[in-house]
Design a protein around this motif. Structure first.
Motif, mmCIF file in Angstrom:
data_model
loop_
_atom_site.group_PDB
_atom_site.id
_atom_site.type_symbol
_atom_site.label_atom_id
_atom_site.label_comp_id
_atom_site.label_asym_id
_atom_site.label_seq_id
_atom_site.Cartn_x
_atom_site.Cartn_y
_atom_site.Cartn_z
ATOM 1 N N ASN A 2 9.117 -3.744 17.104
ATOM 2 C CA ASN A 2 9.973 -4.265 16.043
ATOM 3 C C ASN A 2 9.105 -4.756 14.895
ATOM 4 O OD1 ASN A 2 12.405 -3.846 17.325
ATOM 5 N ND2 ASN A 2 12.394 -5.837 18.307
ATOM 6 N N PHE A 3 9.446 -4.355 13.695
ATOM 7 C CA PHE A 3 8.672 -4.724 12.517
ATOM 8 C C PHE A 3 9.339 -5.872 11.769
ATOM 9 C CE2 PHE A 3 7.838 -0.134 12.974
ATOM 10 C CZ PHE A 3 6.455 -0.150 13.051
ATOM 11 N N ASP A 26 14.764 4.930 10.219
ATOM 12 C CA ASP A 26 14.975 4.954 11.658
ATOM 13 C C ASP A 26 13.803 4.316 12.411
ATOM 14 O OD1 ASP A 26 16.559 5.453 13.897
ATOM 15 O OD2 ASP A 26 15.538 7.356 14.302
ATOM 16 N N LEU A 27 13.350 3.176 11.892
ATOM 17 C CA LEU A 27 12.315 2.386 12.548
ATOM 18 C C LEU A 27 12.966 1.135 13.116
ATOM 19 C CD1 LEU A 27 9.627 2.555 9.722
ATOM 20 C CD2 LEU A 27 9.588 3.826 11.871
ATOM 21 N N LYS A 106 3.829 6.170 -4.531
ATOM 22 C CA LYS A 106 4.333 6.244 -5.895
ATOM 23 C C LYS A 106 5.850 6.363 -5.898
ATOM 24 C CE LYS A 106 3.348 8.649 -10.231
ATOM 25 N NZ LYS A 106 3.170 7.464 -11.016
ATOM 26 N N LYS A 107 6.493 5.539 -6.754
ATOM 27 C CA LYS A 107 7.936 5.627 -6.955
ATOM 28 C C LYS A 107 8.211 6.859 -7.805
ATOM 29 C CE LYS A 107 8.503 0.609 -7.431
ATOM 30 N NZ LYS A 107 8.822 -0.440 -8.410
ATOM 31 N N PRO A 108 9.277 7.585 -7.591
ATOM 32 C CA PRO A 108 10.235 7.463 -6.498
ATOM 33 C C PRO A 108 9.712 8.165 -5.250
ATOM 34 C CG PRO A 108 10.916 9.240 -7.947
ATOM 35 C CD PRO A 108 9.658 8.635 -8.535
ATOM 36 N N PHE A 109 10.302 7.840 -4.115
ATOM 37 C CA PHE A 109 9.925 8.434 -2.836
ATOM 38 C C PHE A 109 11.169 8.545 -1.979
ATOM 39 C CE2 PHE A 109 9.232 3.909 -2.891
ATOM 40 C CZ PHE A 109 9.943 3.477 -1.783
ATOM 41 N N THR A 110 11.067 9.309 -0.919
ATOM 42 C CA THR A 110 12.206 9.516 -0.017
ATOM 43 C C THR A 110 12.011 8.685 1.256
ATOM 44 O OG1 THR A 110 11.180 11.347 1.181
ATOM 45 C CG2 THR A 110 12.427 11.914 -0.832
ATOM 46 N N PRO A 111 13.081 8.454 2.005
ATOM 47 C CA PRO A 111 12.925 7.760 3.295
ATOM 48 C C PRO A 111 11.979 8.501 4.232
ATOM 49 C CG PRO A 111 15.243 7.823 2.683
ATOM 50 C CD PRO A 111 14.496 8.685 1.692
ATOM 51 N N GLU A 112 11.995 9.823 4.176
ATOM 52 C CA GLU A 112 11.107 10.619 5.037
ATOM 53 C C GLU A 112 9.643 10.385 4.684
ATOM 54 O OE1 GLU A 112 15.117 12.209 4.955
ATOM 55 O OE2 GLU A 112 13.736 11.945 3.293
ATOM 56 N N GLN A 113 9.343 10.315 3.382
ATOM 57 C CA GLN A 113 7.962 10.054 2.956
ATOM 58 C C GLN A 113 7.534 8.652 3.387
ATOM 59 O OE1 GLN A 113 8.831 10.849 -1.193
ATOM 60 N NE2 GLN A 113 7.421 12.593 -1.207
ATOM 61 N N LEU A 114 8.438 7.697 3.236
ATOM 62 C CA LEU A 114 8.131 6.323 3.615
ATOM 63 C C LEU A 114 7.885 6.217 5.118
ATOM 64 C CD1 LEU A 114 7.850 3.366 2.794
ATOM 65 C CD2 LEU A 114 10.341 3.158 2.975
ATOM 66 N N ARG A 115 8.751 6.816 5.914
ATOM 67 C CA ARG A 115 8.584 6.797 7.375
ATOM 68 C C ARG A 115 7.253 7.429 7.775
ATOM 69 N NH1 ARG A 115 11.076 6.748 12.395
ATOM 70 N NH2 ARG A 115 10.395 8.386 13.802
ATOM 71 N N ALA A 116 6.935 8.577 7.191
ATOM 72 C CA ALA A 116 5.682 9.271 7.522
ATOM 73 C C ALA A 116 4.478 8.391 7.191
ATOM 74 C CB ALA A 116 5.601 10.603 6.780
ATOM 75 N N LYS A 117 4.510 7.715 6.041
ATOM 76 C CA LYS A 117 3.389 6.841 5.649
ATOM 77 C C LYS A 117 3.254 5.654 6.604
ATOM 78 C CE LYS A 117 1.547 8.271 1.704
ATOM 79 N NZ LYS A 117 0.130 8.494 1.529
ATOM 80 N N ILE A 118 4.388 5.069 6.993
ATOM 81 C CA ILE A 118 4.347 3.921 7.909
ATOM 82 C C ILE A 118 3.791 4.354 9.264
ATOM 83 C CG2 ILE A 118 5.755 2.282 9.217
ATOM 84 C CD1 ILE A 118 7.601 2.169 6.713
#
Length: 128
Positions: A2-3, A26-27, A106-118
């Motif tokens: 849990n984050f 979906d985290l 960099k803005k803008p980004f997608t949820p998929e890009q954010l999840r992959a980076k995390i």
């Protein structure tokens, strides 16, 4: 895992957009804290256990780069994973951000890009 997440941006609308994107990733998110500037961010870090810090660069009172420097020099939170989320395009500033062991998105980004980076960031953390 849990984050607990801290989202720092001077725009309440942008904070809500980032939080919405995080929820779409979906985290397992436990708590989300918010701050409108760097000073508030440092207070939140003192008061709460945070697993990931999301920072904007350009903010009043104290900008994201100063927060980044202060976090990296604070032994209690210096290893905290940090994402700088910005429209920043200055290559020297981006290189500096990365030299401070922060991720740049960099803005803008997608949820998929954010999840992959995390997930990429957590896979690279040292295992205990």
């Amino acid at each position: 895992m849990n984050f607990n997440i801290l989202v720092v941006d001077d725009s309440p609308v942008m904070r809500q957009m980032i939080i919405k994107m995080l929820r779409l990733c979906d985290l397992d998110i436990n708590k989300v804290y918010e701050a409108g500037n760097g000073h508030e961010a440092l207070e939140q870090l003192k008061e709460n256990e945070v697993d990931i810090l999301f920072l904007d660069v350009n903010m009043p009172v104290m900008d994201g780069l100063e927060v980044l420097e202060r976090v990296r020099h604070n032994p209690n939170v210096k290893a905290l994973p940090i994402f700088i989320i910005s429209t920043e395009s200055n290559k020297k500033r981006i290189e500096y951000i990365r030299s401070q062991k922060a991720n740049f998105l960099k803005k803008p980004f997608t949820p998929e890009q954010l999840r992959a980076k995390i997930l990429e960031m957590y896979e690279s953390l040292p295992k205990n």
